[in-house]
Design an enzyme around this catalytic site. Structure first.
Site, PDB file in Angstrom:
ATOM      1  N   GLU A   1       0.801  -1.222   0.000  1.00 17.89           N
ATOM      2  CA  GLU A   1       0.000   0.000   0.000  1.00 17.89           C
ATOM      3  C   GLU A   1       0.834   1.273   0.000  1.00 17.89           C
ATOM      4  OE1 GLU A   1      -2.534  -0.699   3.372  1.00 17.89           O
ATOM      5  OE2 GLU A   1      -4.054  -1.701   2.140  1.00 17.89           O
TER       6      GLU A   1
ATOM      7  N   GLU B   1       7.593 -22.240   6.970  1.00 17.94           N
ATOM      8  CA  GLU B   1       8.039 -21.389   8.078  1.00 17.94           C
ATOM      9  C   GLU B   1       9.104 -22.060   8.941  1.00 17.94           C
ATOM     10  OE1 GLU B   1       5.329 -21.735  11.928  1.00 17.94           O
ATOM     11  OE2 GLU B   1       4.201 -20.927  10.232  1.00 17.94           O
TER      12      GLU B   1
END
Length: 272
Positions: A83, A114
């Site tokens: 953004e 992960e």
């Protein structure tokens, strides 16, 4: 590797019998828990401000801001990074979000991604991360191997490291230069850190990136003067900013915006 700590994010919910609650009770109780998040974030504001100041100093030298995480934490980092260009007109390579498992993990979990302690540093090296940059590791548990490995390697290479976690005192908090431990308490749904923990991470990331963009001159007054003009709504918003700043009518302001390409450039040109 590190001493044991209390894993708050895994503690039992303050509520039980969730499957027997009526719907209004469920959402009311979730809301009651959510109300605690902003107060928990308030407790770590000095650390957040320190991150912003350190990052701003490095940005002036050409540095960048990196986020790494897995699952919800990784997705929130990518969301915040994505953004920045449309909101502040920054290049896409100034704030970068990386997730364990790569871009395909944004929508679908990648098994065991992960758990790799070496992959984050490999991912970061593709961007030539260096001492002018800041690395923010995000992990609600504070124990995610992908994140821990990334911050350890970054720190060993002289890069400032930050840890956003919901378990103060966790391995991530202990491993980073600036730990941000947001204690939101147990989740409404035991262990579901996409809830309060994720909300707190989003709030902290909003603060870091927005305050950083203000510090490096991407905001004027309270306006997004460098936003990308990517749709009709944003063109209209920019036009009204110029009207307010220069006293032009709508048509003249819109023409100026389209000519110069941003509110800031239009205002700077026409104020001369």
């Amino acid at each position: 590797m590190v001493e044991k700590h209390i894993k708050i994010t895994e503690e039992p919910s303050h509520y039980d019998g969730l499957d027997k609650m009526d719907t209004l009770d469920i959402v009311t109780n979730i809301n009651n828990e959510d109300k605690k998040v902003a107060d928990a974030v308030q407790m770590v504001l000095p650390q957040v401000a320190k991150v912003v100041d350190e990052a701003a100093e490095r940005f002036e030298k050409g540095g960048r801001l990196f986020y790494i995480g897995a699952g919800t934490s990784g997705r929130l980092g990518i969301l915040d990074a994505s953004e920045i260009p449309p909101t502040f007109g920054m290049p896409y390579d100034k704030v970068i979000g990386l997730i364990a498992g790569g871009d395909k993990a944004i929508r679908k979990a990648v098994e065991n991604a992960e758990d790799d302690t070496k992959q984050a540093w490999k991912d970061l090296q593709e961007y030539d991360i260096n001492k002018n940059d800041v690395l923010v590791g995000i992990a609600a548990s504070g124990t995610t191997p992908y994140v821990l490995g990334g911050v350890a390697d970054a720190k060993a290479n002289g890069i400032l490291t930050v840890g956003i976690t919901n378990n103060p005192g966790s391995p991530l908090a202990q491993a980073t230069d600036i730990p941000i431990g947001v204690n939101v308490g147990p989740e409404f749904l035991t262990g579901s850190t996409r809830m309060k923990s994720g909300t707190s991470q989003k709030l902290v990331l909003n603060m870091i990136s927005t305050a950083l963009m203000i510090r490096v001159g991407r905001v004027k007054g309270n306006k997004m003067v460098n936003m990308q003009l990517s749709n009709t709504k944003l063109v209209d918003r920019g036009t009204r900013y110029i009207m307010e700043e220069l006293g032009l009518d709508y048509d003249d302001a819109e023409r100026a915006l389209k000519k110069y390409g941003s509110v800031k450039l239009a205002v700077d040109a026409l104020k001369k």
